[in-house]
Write a protein that holds these residues in place. Structure first.
Motif, PDB file in Angstrom:
ATOM      1  N   THR A 177       0.816  -1.221   0.000  1.00  0.00           N
ATOM      2  CA  THR A 177       0.000   0.000   0.000  1.00  0.00           C
ATOM      3  C   THR A 177       0.849   1.270   0.000  1.00  0.00           C
ATOM      4  O   THR A 177       0.305   2.357  -0.224  1.00  0.00           O
ATOM      5  N   THR A 178       2.150   1.167   0.260  1.00  0.00           N
ATOM      6  CA  THR A 178       3.001   2.366   0.238  1.00  0.00           C
ATOM      7  C   THR A 178       3.415   2.750  -1.178  1.00  0.00           C
ATOM      8  O   THR A 178       4.023   3.801  -1.377  1.00  0.00           O
ATOM      9  N   ILE A 179       3.116   1.924  -2.159  1.00  0.00           N
ATOM     10  CA  ILE A 179       3.442   2.240  -3.552  1.00  0.00           C
ATOM     11  C   ILE A 179       2.490   3.319  -4.056  1.00  0.00           C
ATOM     12  O   ILE A 179       1.272   3.227  -3.867  1.00  0.00           O
ATOM     13  N   PRO A 183      -1.288   9.295   0.741  1.00  0.00           N
ATOM     14  CA  PRO A 183      -2.669   9.807   0.829  1.00  0.00           C
ATOM     15  C   PRO A 183      -2.789  11.139   1.561  1.00  0.00           C
ATOM     16  O   PRO A 183      -3.781  11.847   1.389  1.00  0.00           O
ATOM     17  N   VAL A 184      -1.812  11.511   2.364  1.00  0.00           N
ATOM     18  CA  VAL A 184      -1.893  12.765   3.111  1.00  0.00           C
ATOM     19  C   VAL A 184      -0.865  13.775   2.622  1.00  0.00           C
ATOM     20  O   VAL A 184      -1.190  14.889   2.223  1.00  0.00           O
ATOM     21  N   GLY A 185       0.399  13.421   2.612  1.00  0.00           N
ATOM     22  CA  GLY A 185       1.448  14.380   2.245  1.00  0.00           C
ATOM     23  C   GLY A 185       1.627  14.583   0.760  1.00  0.00           C
ATOM     24  O   GLY A 185       2.132  15.618   0.320  1.00  0.00           O
ATOM     25  N   GLY A 186       1.215  13.603  -0.044  1.00  0.00           N
ATOM     26  CA  GLY A 186       1.358  13.719  -1.497  1.00  0.00           C
ATOM     27  C   GLY A 186       2.722  13.334  -2.024  1.00  0.00           C
ATOM     28  O   GLY A 186       3.019  13.577  -3.197  1.00  0.00           O
ATOM     29  N   VAL A 188       5.610  11.017  -3.630  1.00  0.00           N
ATOM     30  CA  VAL A 188       5.624   9.905  -4.590  1.00  0.00           C
ATOM     31  C   VAL A 188       6.604   8.855  -4.080  1.00  0.00           C
ATOM     32  O   VAL A 188       7.771   9.149  -3.822  1.00  0.00           O
ATOM     33  N   ARG A 189       6.124   7.593  -3.959  1.00  0.00           N
ATOM     34  CA  ARG A 189       6.940   6.559  -3.322  1.00  0.00           C
ATOM     35  C   ARG A 189       6.965   5.291  -4.170  1.00  0.00           C
ATOM     36  O   ARG A 189       5.921   4.840  -4.669  1.00  0.00           O
ATOM     37  N   PHE A 190       8.151   4.747  -4.342  1.00  0.00           N
ATOM     38  CA  PHE A 190       8.350   3.412  -4.927  1.00  0.00           C
ATOM     39  C   PHE A 190       7.673   3.236  -6.294  1.00  0.00           C
ATOM     40  O   PHE A 190       7.106   2.183  -6.588  1.00  0.00           O
ATOM     41  N   THR A 191       7.722   4.257  -7.119  1.00  0.00           N
ATOM     42  CA  THR A 191       7.116   4.157  -8.450  1.00  0.00           C
ATOM     43  C   THR A 191       8.147   3.839  -9.522  1.00  0.00           C
ATOM     44  O   THR A 191       7.772   3.625 -10.676  1.00  0.00           O
ATOM     45  N   PHE A 192       9.448   3.856  -9.168  1.00  0.00           N
ATOM     46  CA  PHE A 192      10.530   3.555 -10.101  1.00  0.00           C
ATOM     47  C   PHE A 192      10.492   4.466 -11.331  1.00  0.00           C
ATOM     48  O   PHE A 192      10.812   4.048 -12.448  1.00  0.00           O
ATOM     49  N   GLY A 193      10.048   5.719 -11.104  1.00  0.00           N
ATOM     50  CA  GLY A 193      10.015   6.694 -12.182  1.00  0.00           C
ATOM     51  C   GLY A 193       8.878   6.506 -13.162  1.00  0.00           C
ATOM     52  O   GLY A 193       8.810   7.206 -14.172  1.00  0.00           O
ATOM     53  N   MET A 194       7.946   5.594 -12.892  1.00  0.00           N
ATOM     54  CA  MET A 194       6.822   5.321 -13.800  1.00  0.00           C
ATOM     55  C   MET A 194       5.586   6.085 -13.317  1.00  0.00           C
ATOM     56  O   MET A 194       5.099   5.848 -12.205  1.00  0.00           O
ATOM     57  N   THR A 195       5.107   6.989 -14.145  1.00  0.00           N
ATOM     58  CA  THR A 195       3.926   7.774 -13.755  1.00  0.00           C
ATOM     59  C   THR A 195       2.694   6.880 -13.586  1.00  0.00           C
ATOM     60  O   THR A 195       1.787   7.203 -12.810  1.00  0.00           O
ATOM     61  N   GLU A 196       2.659   5.755 -14.307  1.00  0.00           N
ATOM     62  CA  GLU A 196       1.509   4.861 -14.205  1.00  0.00           C
ATOM     63  C   GLU A 196       1.392   4.236 -12.819  1.00  0.00           C
ATOM     64  O   GLU A 196       0.316   3.788 -12.415  1.00  0.00           O
ATOM     65  N   MET A 197       2.526   4.200 -12.077  1.00  0.00           N
ATOM     66  CA  MET A 197       2.519   3.574 -10.766  1.00  0.00           C
ATOM     67  C   MET A 197       2.108   4.538  -9.660  1.00  0.00           C
ATOM     68  O   MET A 197       1.996   4.147  -8.508  1.00  0.00           O
ATOM     69  N   GLN A 198       1.889   5.816 -10.002  1.00  0.00           N
ATOM     70  CA  GLN A 198       1.569   6.794  -8.964  1.00  0.00           C
ATOM     71  C   GLN A 198       0.220   6.522  -8.300  1.00  0.00           C
ATOM     72  O   GLN A 198      -0.024   6.951  -7.180  1.00  0.00           O
ATOM     73  N   GLY A 199      -0.653   5.822  -8.996  1.00  0.00           N
ATOM     74  CA  GLY A 199      -1.944   5.469  -8.401  1.00  0.00           C
ATOM     75  C   GLY A 199      -1.878   4.265  -7.496  1.00  0.00           C
ATOM     76  O   GLY A 199      -2.891   3.873  -6.917  1.00  0.00           O
ATOM     77  N   GLY A 200      -0.687   3.662  -7.368  1.00  0.00           N
ATOM     78  CA  GLY A 200      -0.529   2.490  -6.519  1.00  0.00           C
ATOM     79  C   GLY A 200      -1.106   1.237  -7.150  1.00  0.00           C
ATOM     80  O   GLY A 200      -1.423   1.196  -8.341  1.00  0.00           O
ATOM     81  N   ILE A 201      -1.234   0.208  -6.334  1.00  0.00           N
ATOM     82  CA  ILE A 201      -1.815  -1.064  -6.789  1.00  0.00           C
ATOM     83  C   ILE A 201      -3.254  -1.130  -6.279  1.00  0.00           C
ATOM     84  O   ILE A 201      -3.488  -1.191  -5.068  1.00  0.00           O
ATOM     85  N   ILE A 450      -6.055   2.900   5.646  1.00  0.00           N
ATOM     86  CA  ILE A 450      -6.769   3.369   6.835  1.00  0.00           C
ATOM     87  C   ILE A 450      -5.785   3.706   7.948  1.00  0.00           C
ATOM     88  O   ILE A 450      -5.886   4.743   8.612  1.00  0.00           O
ATOM     89  N   ILE A 451      -4.793   2.831   8.154  1.00  0.00           N
ATOM     90  CA  ILE A 451      -3.811   3.049   9.219  1.00  0.00           C
ATOM     91  C   ILE A 451      -2.942   4.266   8.912  1.00  0.00           C
ATOM     92  O   ILE A 451      -2.726   5.129   9.772  1.00  0.00           O
ATOM     93  N   GLU A 452      -2.444   4.346   7.675  1.00  0.00           N
ATOM     94  CA  GLU A 452      -1.549   5.455   7.329  1.00  0.00           C
ATOM     95  C   GLU A 452      -2.266   6.800   7.392  1.00  0.00           C
ATOM     96  O   GLU A 452      -1.742   7.784   7.936  1.00  0.00           O
ATOM     97  N   THR A 453      -3.478   6.855   6.837  1.00  0.00           N
ATOM     98  CA  THR A 453      -4.230   8.112   6.856  1.00  0.00           C
ATOM     99  C   THR A 453      -4.568   8.528   8.281  1.00  0.00           C
ATOM    100  O   THR A 453      -4.444   9.701   8.656  1.00  0.00           O
ATOM    101  N   GLY A 454      -5.006   7.566   9.097  1.00  0.00           N
ATOM    102  CA  GLY A 454      -5.331   7.881  10.480  1.00  0.00           C
ATOM    103  C   GLY A 454      -4.126   8.363  11.262  1.00  0.00           C
ATOM    104  O   GLY A 454      -4.224   9.324  12.043  1.00  0.00           O
ATOM    105  N   LEU A 455      -2.975   7.727  11.047  1.00  0.00           N
ATOM    106  CA  LEU A 455      -1.758   8.131  11.753  1.00  0.00           C
ATOM    107  C   LEU A 455      -1.326   9.530  11.343  1.00  0.00           C
ATOM    108  O   LEU A 455      -1.043  10.388  12.201  1.00  0.00           O
TER     109      LEU A 455
END
Length: 509
Positions: A177-179, A183-186, A188-201, A450-455
């Motif tokens: 879920t970190t890919i 959800p809060v700070g905006g 970009v994490r673990f996308t390997f430079g691919m814009t298609e991965m910005q939406g996560g899995i 849910i956990i990340e957003t709540g934290l």
């Protein structure tokens, strides 16, 4: 209120309205049973049709479709180990093992009974407790949602045979879920430079990959197990009376669907939680309180009833904040919220006063849809069960593979999602071979946001305090949920220890 309720009942029981409800339930079941086409997607596709309808007719159709879609997700969960919707994740835990034992008809009947219970009790909760439950929603903040997510993770102890491997799999799900974009700070994490991965899995892609691909591989590698299941199912059909036996068995333990329905109703009113959390919580509680807990995960019909009762109760529960506060409780509720606005209706406290008859007609129609799922589901569901069971493996496996590709692509119209689905499926198959349960991985994927957003939000809202993290341990509701977290961790350990001592005593004798 009584006048509006009586007028609404008169509208719902008209032949035209009943036919509309039946059509909505059948269409919803078809969409829910298709991997990738969740209730949200189906309602969004149905939305343009409601433009030509009046407000009452459009809402009734959407409500019946919603209820049918949640129920329909159980069919593929039971028959091919693929949750048709995220709300049917826990249904696979015992539904598919029952299919492998030749008891798929009993599983479908159990799913129908649970769904009817859940749908009816959820609507009763909406009618009777809406004002009170709406206040509960307002009392929940980011800290409470964080602890609700942590409480959900404790269910790994109940669904995984090994606690260490279970939490390892859950941690892997959290990492998935970190890919993408935070959800809060905006960030970009673990996308390997691919814009298609910005939406996560997407959750749907993860579900299809982790559950379906291993099932297809097993069908091809070990077709003998399915042949044995077909033979057992044929033997059960020869005996006959499966419907009567299963209903008698389930109705002898009514506490299970009632408890699960109450859990689903309560979780449904919490915005963002929805059926994907409710079905897992209900399954865990059913296993924890059952006298036959050792059968869970091996083909226990109560393990099918509990999640299906909970996820259908979410439909009524999610309407509570939607109709009373204008806050959608789940993504499908957001689509219904759009229908209300398109017809000039603004959800809130005034909706029941200004449009009482329309509102109660919508609520009662959802309840009638739940009741009608019994005859419709038992006919269509059992027919689908027999068709799937009788289909030879060399036809069924390619058909399921095609549905997985179409379903994964339909989520975002992205070929990358199909590739991610296949990769996750192969990884899930390998992890299952080493003892890491895919269900625990999916649990991490569901609860991670849910956990990340709540934290994050909890720390931001408490920045005025000297130690912001203390806000997670000082709020009354948070303390109550923390107690549940501790209980969720300790109870399985105590139960397993008792079972181990009992086994040791039997061996000694």
């Amino acid at each position: 209120m009584f006048v509006d309720l009586t007028a609404a009942l008169g509208q719902v029981v008209t032949p035209m309205m009943l036919l509309l409800i039946i059509a909505g339930v059948i269409a919803g079941m078809a969409v829910g049973a298709t991997p990738g086409l969740s209730a949200t997607v189906g309602l969004a596709l149905l939305l343009p049709i409601t433009f030509a309808m009046d407000a009452t007719t459009g809402l009734v159709l959407m409500g019946a479709f919603y209820m049918g879609a949640i129920y329909g997700g159980s069919f593929t969960a039971i028959l091919v180990n693929t949750p048709g919707t995220p709300s049917s994740i826990a249904t696979t835990f015992d539904g598919y093992p029952m299919t492998k034992q030749g008891r798929s008809e009993a599983a479908v009947i159990g799913s129908t009974v649970g769904s009817v219970f859940g749908g009816v009790i959820g609507v009763i909760g909406l009618l009777v407790l809406a004002p009170l439950l709406a206040q509960v929603v307002l009392a929940f903040g980011p800290q409470e949602y964080f602890w609700m997510g942590i409480f959900g993770l404790t269910m790994i102890a109940g669904i995984a045979p090994s606690l260490v491997k279970g939490f390892a799999a859950g941690f892997l799900g959290l990492l998935i879920t970190t890919i993408g974009i935070s959800p809060v700070g905006g960030e970009v994490r673990f996308t390997f430079g691919m814009t298609e991965m910005q939406g996560g899995i997407p959750l749907i892609v993860a579900l299809i990959g982790l559950f379906t691909i291993p099932t297809i591989i097993d069908m091809v590698v070990a077709p003998g197990s399915r042949t044995a299941a077909m033979a057992a199912d044929a033997e059960a059909r020869k005996r006959g009376g499966e419907l009567k036996r299963t209903l008698r068995d389930l109705l002898s333990r009514p506490l299970n669907p009632i408890r699960s329905s109450i859990i689903g109703t309560f979780i449904g009113i919490l915005p963002g939680a929805g059926g994907s959390v409710a079905n897992l919580v209900a399954y865990n509680e059913a296993k924890r309180t059952s006298k036959r807990r050792e059968n869970f995960g091996k083909g226990e019909v109560d393990g099918v009833v509990a999640p299906e009762a909970a996820n259908n109760a979410v439909v009524g529960g999610g309407m509570v904040p939607l109709l009373t506060l204008g806050i959608p409780g789940a993504p499908p509720d957001a689509v219904i919220y759009g229908v209300l606005l398109l017809h000039g209706l603004r959800p809130g406290p005034d909706l029941f006063e200004e449009q009482g008859t329309l509102t109660f007609t919508f609520i009662l129609a959802v309840g009638v849809a739940a009741i009608l799922m019994a005859p419709v589901g038992l006919v269509a569901g059992r027919g689908l069960q027999r068709a799937v069971v009788r289909t030879p493996t060399h036809y069924l496996a390619p058909l399921i593979a095609l549905l997985t590709i179409v379903g994964s692509y339909a989520v975002r119209n992205s070929a990358l999602d199909v590739l991610m689905m296949v990769v996750l499926g192969l990884i899930g198959y390998g992890l299952r071979k080493v003892g890491l349960p895919p269900a625990a991985i999916v649990l991490g994927v569901v609860l991670g946001p849910i956990i990340e957003t709540g934290l994050s939000q909890g720390l931001l809202t408490a920045t005025a305090q000297a130690y912001p993290w203390t806000s997670f341990f000082t709020r009354p509701i948070s303390l109550g949920i923390i107690a549940l977290v501790i209980l969720g961790i300790v109870w399985p350990l105590v139960t397993r220890r008792k079972e181990q001592r009992k086994l040791e005593a039997e061996v000694a004798e």
